[in-house]
Design a protein around this motif. Structure first.
Motif, mmCIF file in Angstrom:
data_model
loop_
_atom_site.group_PDB
_atom_site.id
_atom_site.type_symbol
_atom_site.label_atom_id
_atom_site.label_comp_id
_atom_site.label_asym_id
_atom_site.label_seq_id
_atom_site.Cartn_x
_atom_site.Cartn_y
_atom_site.Cartn_z
ATOM 1 N N UNK A 112 43.055 37.285 26.094
ATOM 2 C CA UNK A 112 41.821 36.502 26.215
ATOM 3 C C UNK A 112 40.728 37.306 26.921
ATOM 4 N N UNK A 113 39.485 37.232 26.448
ATOM 5 C CA UNK A 113 38.389 37.942 27.125
ATOM 6 C C UNK A 113 38.267 37.531 28.589
ATOM 7 N N UNK A 114 38.633 36.296 28.905
ATOM 8 C CA UNK A 114 38.547 35.824 30.283
ATOM 9 C C UNK A 114 39.444 36.619 31.202
ATOM 10 N N UNK A 115 40.499 37.211 30.641
ATOM 11 C CA UNK A 115 41.367 38.083 31.423
ATOM 12 C C UNK A 115 40.980 39.542 31.202
ATOM 13 N N UNK A 116 40.704 39.888 29.937
ATOM 14 C CA UNK A 116 40.465 41.294 29.577
ATOM 15 C C UNK A 116 39.252 41.854 30.311
ATOM 16 N N UNK A 117 38.156 41.089 30.346
ATOM 17 C CA UNK A 117 36.935 41.626 30.951
ATOM 18 C C UNK A 117 37.093 41.849 32.455
#
Lengths: 352, 509
Positions: A112-117
């Motif tokens: 998820x971008x919420x984790x990746x970023x």
């Protein structure tokens, strides 16, 4: 007979605020000579350079894109400088962050971008801080001049990135020295449709706000300023100057690393050679011109971004070389430093 | 005498630094062959006036006549060409060059250095004025007194007719000072005029023929020395009768030891032994003064007691507990109040008064990493009021006068009710009013029961304040006096390094 002489005395306080403006004016007078030599009209050039970009929405957006890495590195350098640690290594720290971001970005497929970023940002911060660590330790423990060591480590990191790009990371299809494109989930989202302004700009604004908040509100900010403004007296009053300087150096490196993440995840989407055209060095101009304060850094970064964008159209329209933009930036640093020096003197009229 | 034409006339000299008028319509005339004392407190404008005469400052108004001709002194070079010589408190000698090289420096002439001719011309100057300094000696091997002599020779070599000396005895032992005066009298015989800047009355009486007294930039008196007296000069100088601090003679010194310094050894920055086993103690409620000529280990002792330097050996015990040295925070925690030798190393000039008053105790004003600006400001306002600091809480410290800067340090330090106070050169460069204030505060601390260690180059200050006086020479305590039996002569001898052995021999014989 009337003459003037300089006496060693601090200039009046009101003058200090005018130094950046004065520096810009003096720089443009000096640069006018070069513009004339290039066969263009200085006034036309300055219009193209400074006014025109502000009239067009696309150029305004481009200024903010350019300003993003300049704000981040500017904050990084200003913070270190404020503690009395002259970090000239933001360029290398940026590359460290960019390299790690290029690596992490390819590993985060499907996350998820919420984790990746956040992982990208944290990874870049740690990379930048680690790259700043050796110089900081040498400085604090052994008194080795950080200007030299941070500067030299820049080349090491830039060539390391280059080695990766020309070796294991070389694009197998195009044979171009660029790393694989990072996963979609690791890419910074665009903020506005049809512009290149990305999430990195939010990070940059947060960095400026954090700089202001740390200096204005926190104990650590006071320690940093005390260490930078008078390390002997600060130590006398119980500030752990070495520790404060080390932390400031690491945070500075970390923020510069985030600038690298922002370039990879926000604009390029992969690591390339020359991903930074010297943002880490321009940051020194920004920090100095901005007087090591948050509002100053913000204004200086936006101004230099304007010059960066404006020079392209000025070059196109008037046929002047684009490196005039770099000359303006370099000249601005020299003039600012000269004015800061003159700031310690007072001009007096000598009477006959 | 009145028909003699002055060699130098300064008329209506005005010099302003911002709002401060450092020279306010000053007239001064210097006669041939006279030794003229320029007397005044620190900040009275003596040095400013002389820097104008030496071309270092340009006057805003007024003019200068030298040898009957109007002179425009745009630079020291111009002043030298007019026969003005200046020996400042801080010598401008190159330590690694020889005496002759230092004297000739800048006046060599020609592209090649003719060493023999150089030595000959220096020796010639020495002979003309009766100096005996080896032209081939390296300046770094000379004593302070000898270095001062080289500075004077430098001026004479440049054919000076008027020699200005800025507080020449500040760095000298009483004995060296006496021999400097001999030299000056000799120069007077050789038709030189001498201007001596000083704030010491005895010197004025001992050496000068006339004296000009300055106060707040104005001339407040000019008298023939033979017709005046120290009390009259003191009155002129301070504009009122000097108040000598009053000591409470009933005050009892506690038997309890507040500070024990045992066997401290340290090197200076060049690695030369600066402290060779310094041992002493200070009782609660006692002022112990350490007298000595500058550079005999006082700076290192102060730095160690301030936590700014780690000694090579020895220990420091405060109210019975050993203190970690080399850590200013440890001394602060042990309630050692520290007044540093150089007040600019005790305040951060580019931080404001509030920060400088609270930084040492910043933990008290920190909540979860954030500063409690309100309580910092309240503390600052309270201390500004209590210690009569002429400043606002948000003024930058560097905009304050020396006296007010020192009050910041006093306020920060003494408001914590320290058990030991280390006061290093606490009144250096302060005017009479501020000096008195500092003295009063130190005595208050002692009466409150703190042990006060006073390290000062000003022997008068030590004599006025101390209950016990120690003399430091070449990094060792070489003598101890109680206030009752201390004399300037006896202390002066020890300060000058008259060895303990000689003393013992005298005592035995």
């Amino acid at each position: 007979m009337l003459g003037f002489r300089l006496e060693r005395a601090p200039a009046p306080l009101w003058l200090r605020g005018f130094i950046p403006i004065l520096a810009i004016l003096v720089t443009f007078v000096l640069v006018s000579v070069l513009i004339l030599a290039a066969g263009a009209n200085p006034l036309d050039t300055f219009y193209q350079l400074l006014i025109l970009p502000l009239t067009k929405a696309t150029s305004r957006a481009e200024i903010l894109v350019k300003a993003t890495p300049l704000l981040l590195t500017g904050v990084a350098v200003a913070f270190a400088f404020a503690s009395g640690y002259y970090n000239i290594g933001a360029e290398g720290q940026l590359y460290a962050g960019a390299t790690v971001a290029a690596f992490l970005g390819t590993q985060l497929e499907g996350v998820s971008p919420l984790l990746a970023i956040p992982v990208m940002i944290l990874g870049g911060f740690i990379a930048g801080a680690l790259w700043a660590l050796p110089s900081a330790i040498l400085k604090v423990r052994l008194g080795v001049d950080e200007v030299v060591t941070t500067l030299l480590l820049n080349s090491v990191m830039i060539f390391f990135a280059s080695a990766l790009l020309n070796g294991p990371w070389r694009d197998p299809i195009s044979n171009w020295p660029q790393s694989p494109t990072i996963a979609a989930s690791a890419q910074f989202p665009q903020l506005f449709a049809r512009t290149r302004i990305h999430f990195g700009f939010v990070l940059a604004i947060l960095a400026v706000a954090a700089l202001w908040w740390v200096f204005a509100r926190t104990r650590f900010g006071l320690d940093v300023r005390a260490a930078g403004l008078g390390s002997e007296a600060a130590r006398f009053m119980g500030v752990r100057v070495g520790r404060v300087m080390l932390l400031a150096a690491l945070i500075s490196g970390g923020v510069a690393g985030v600038a690298g993440v922002s370039e990879v995840a926000g604009t390029q989407l992969h690591l390339i050679e020359g991903i930074s055209p010297g943002y880490g060095y321009t940051a020194i101009i920004i920090a100095t011109l901005g007087g090591l304060t948050a509002p100053g850094v913000a204004l200086a970064a936006l101004f230099l971004a304007l010059v960066d964008v404006g020079i392209l159209s000025a070059s196109r329209e008037l046929g002047i070389p684009t490196y005039l933009g770099e000359i303006i930036q370099a000249m601005l640093l020299l003039v600012t430093l000269a004015l800061l020096l003159l700031n310690r003197y007072r001009l007096r009229r000598a009477r006959a | 005498m009145s028909v003699m034409q002055p060699v130098v006339m300064m008329q209506g000299i005005v010099k302003r630094f911002g709002a401060l008028v450092a020279s306010d319509h000053v007239d001064l005339d210097i006669l041939p062959n006279e030794i003229h004392a320029l007397l005044g407190e620190n900040g009275a404008g003596k040095t400013t006036l002389m820097k104008i005469l030496y071309g270092l400052y340009q006057p805003d108004e007024g003019h200068i006549v030298i040898g009957g001709q109007p002179a425009r002194l745009a630079s020291p070079a111009a002043a030298i060409a007019h026969g003005i010589g200046f020996v400042s408190q801080h010598f401008s000698l190159v330590p690694t060059l020889t005496v002759a090289e230092n004297i000739v420096l800048g006046y060599e002439g020609g592209a090649l250095l003719d060493r023999a001719a150089m030595i000959a011309s220096v020796t010639d100057t020495e002979q003309r004025y009766g100096f005996r300094v080896d032209p081939n000696a390296l300046v770094r091997n000379l004593s302070v007194g000898q270095q001062q002599r080289v500075e004077i020779l430098k001026a004479l070599y440049r054919d000076c007719r008027v020699l200005i000396l800025d507080e020449p005895t500040a760095v000298l032992t009483p004995q060296d000072a006496e021999s400097l005066f001999e030299t000056l009298r000799d120069l007077q015989q050789k038709h030189l005029s001498v201007i001596i800047i000083t704030h010491k009355l005895e010197e004025v009486m001992a050496i000068s023929q006339r004296v000009t007294v300055l106060r707040q930039g104005r001339v407040v008196g000019r008298v023939n020395t033979a017709e005046t007296s120290p009390p009259q000069l003191a009155n002129l100088m301070v504009g009122r009768n000097t108040v000598i601090v009053t000591r409470n003679l009933d005050h009892q010194i506690s038997p309890e030891v507040a500070l024990t310094v045992d066997g401290l050894r340290a090197s200076d920055r060049r690695g030369v032994a600066a402290l060779r086993g310094v041992t002493f103690h200070v009782h609660a409620g006692e002022v112990v003064g350490i007298a000595g000529v500058a550079g005999n280990g006082q700076s290192e002792l102060v730095r160690i007691l301030n936590g700014m330097q780690v000694p090579e050996g020895g220990s420091v015990v405060v109210s019975g507990k050993p203190v970690t040295l080399g850590d200013p925070r440890a001394l602060s925690r042990a309630r050692v109040g520290r007044i540093p030798e150089d007040r600019l190393k005790g305040v951060v000039g580019d931080l404001n008064v509030t920060h400088n008053l609270t930084l040492e105790r910043i933990d008290d004003y920190t909540r979860a990493g954030h500063l409690d600006h309100k309580s910092m400001r309240e503390t600052a306002e309270r201390l500004i009021h209590e210690y009569q600091i002429k400043a606002k809480p948000y003024d930058l410290a560097r905009t304050l006068s020396g006296g007010n800067m020192q009050k910041i340090i006093l306020a920060r330090t003494l408001s914590q009710r320290p058990v030991v106070v280390i006061a290093a050169q606490p009144t250096r460069g302060l005017d009479v009013g501020a000096t008195e204030y500092v003295h009063q505060k130190l005595l208050e601390q002692k009466e409150r029961g703190a042990g006060v260690l006073l390290i000062s180059e000003d022997l008068d200050e030590i004599m006025i304040l101390s209950d016990r006086i120690l003399v430091i020479y070449e990094g060792a305590i070489v003598g101890e006096f109680s206030a009752a039996n201390a004399t300037v002569e006896a202390i002066g001898l020890l300060m000058a390094g008259s060895t303990a052995r000689q003393q013992t021999v005298e005592a035995l014989s």
